[in-house]
Design an enzyme around this catalytic site. Structure first.
Site, PDB file in Angstrom:
ATOM      1  N   ILE A  61      -5.485  -2.003   5.068  1.00  0.00           N
ATOM      2  CA  ILE A  61      -6.909  -1.740   5.238  1.00  0.00           C
ATOM      3  C   ILE A  61      -7.746  -2.920   4.743  1.00  0.00           C
ATOM      4  O   ILE A  61      -8.721  -3.319   5.391  1.00  0.00           O
ATOM      5  CB  ILE A  61      -7.296  -0.442   4.505  1.00  0.00           C
TER       6      ILE A  61
ATOM      7  N   TYR B 142      -2.347  10.941  -8.421  1.00  0.00           N
ATOM      8  CA  TYR B 142      -3.085  10.195  -7.389  1.00  0.00           C
ATOM      9  C   TYR B 142      -4.352  10.931  -6.952  1.00  0.00           C
ATOM     10  O   TYR B 142      -5.443  10.330  -6.948  1.00  0.00           O
ATOM     11  CB  TYR B 142      -2.160   9.918  -6.205  1.00  0.00           C
TER      12      TYR B 142
END
Length: 252
Positions: free
Chosen positions: A18, A157
């Site tokens: 990304i 996470y």
């Protein structure tokens, strides 16, 4: 997009996936890009590719969990291009050993916080004073759909990604009147290089079945959203969390 020509921005975590796609898209729109990453060789390759196509980019080593390293990449941006208009904080990781809340080791939680929360906090501390001196800018953070999904198999996470949302809203509320915008992008299942290595064909198939779309995500999909938020076209967007996921997770 309007207003990106000659603007200066940092893409932290820009060596691949990304981040690399975002650096390339920003340069295509005329921005000067400083690419930071621990994987300096890959970051330099992205910068060289941008330059070969007529864009402006430099690569800088970045340890996002270090306040000194974050301050240095901002300093390099100002040194190279004279200002700082946006900072895309795109670091993520620390998922090895991250399982449910009863079995996730504390050291795994600590590592996840360092990469997925602390790095974004330190990026903000480094970039914001420079932006405020010049009348404002844009902080753009990468989070994850995991922050809202409720994963039974993972605890650290999603926790640490959720904290980014609070940080962005704090920055937007505190410094919005001084020209600073802060927003978050939550990607869905994006087929980055890392995903290609770690995701099984069965997982990809299940992911495609779950999304009300014809395909899974590409890094360029997220790059387009980040570029919009960095541009003048996105200047009325502030304090928002955007889910760019093909419709997998639908949020108001």
């Amino acid at each position: 997009m309007r207003g990106l020509k000659d603007k200066v921005g940092v893409v932290a975590g820009g060596a691949r996936g990304i981040g690399a796609a975002t650096a390339r898209r920003l340069a295509e729109e005329g921005a000067c890009v400083v690419i930071g990453d621990l994987l300096l060789d890959l970051a330099q390759a992205v910068a060289e590719d941008i330059a070969a196509k007529g864009g402006r980019a430099v690569a800088v080593p970045l340890d996002g969990t270090s306040a000194e390293s974050q301050a240095e990449i901002v300093r390099k941006a100002v040194e190279a291009y004279g200002r700082l208009d946006f900072y895309h904080s795109n670091l993520a990781g620390g998922t090895d050993g991250d399982i449910d809340a009863l079995n996730c080791p504390v050291e795994v939680l600590d590592k996840s916080f360092a990469i997925n929360t602390k790095s974004h906090f330190l990026a903000t501390q480094a970039a914001l004073p420079v932006m405020l001196e010049s009348g404002g800018g844009a902080m753009i953070y990468t989070s994850s759909g995991a922050a809202a999904n409720g994963a039974a198999w993972q605890v650290a996470y999603p926790m640490t990604k959720n904290a980014i949302h609070a940080l962005a809203r704090h920055v937007a509320q505190k410094w919005g009147k001084q020209g600073v915008r802060a927003n978050v992008i939550c990607p869905g299942l994006v087929l980055t290089e890392a995903a290609g290595v770690h995701l099984t064909e069965e997982f990809r198939k299940q992911g495609l079945e779950a999304v009300p779309h014809t395909r899974l995500g590409k890094p360029e999909d997220i790059a387009a959203a980040v570029t919009f938020l960095a541009s003048e076209d996105g200047e009325w967007v502030n304090g928002q969390v955007w889910y760019v996921n093909g419709g997998t997770l639908k949020r108001d």
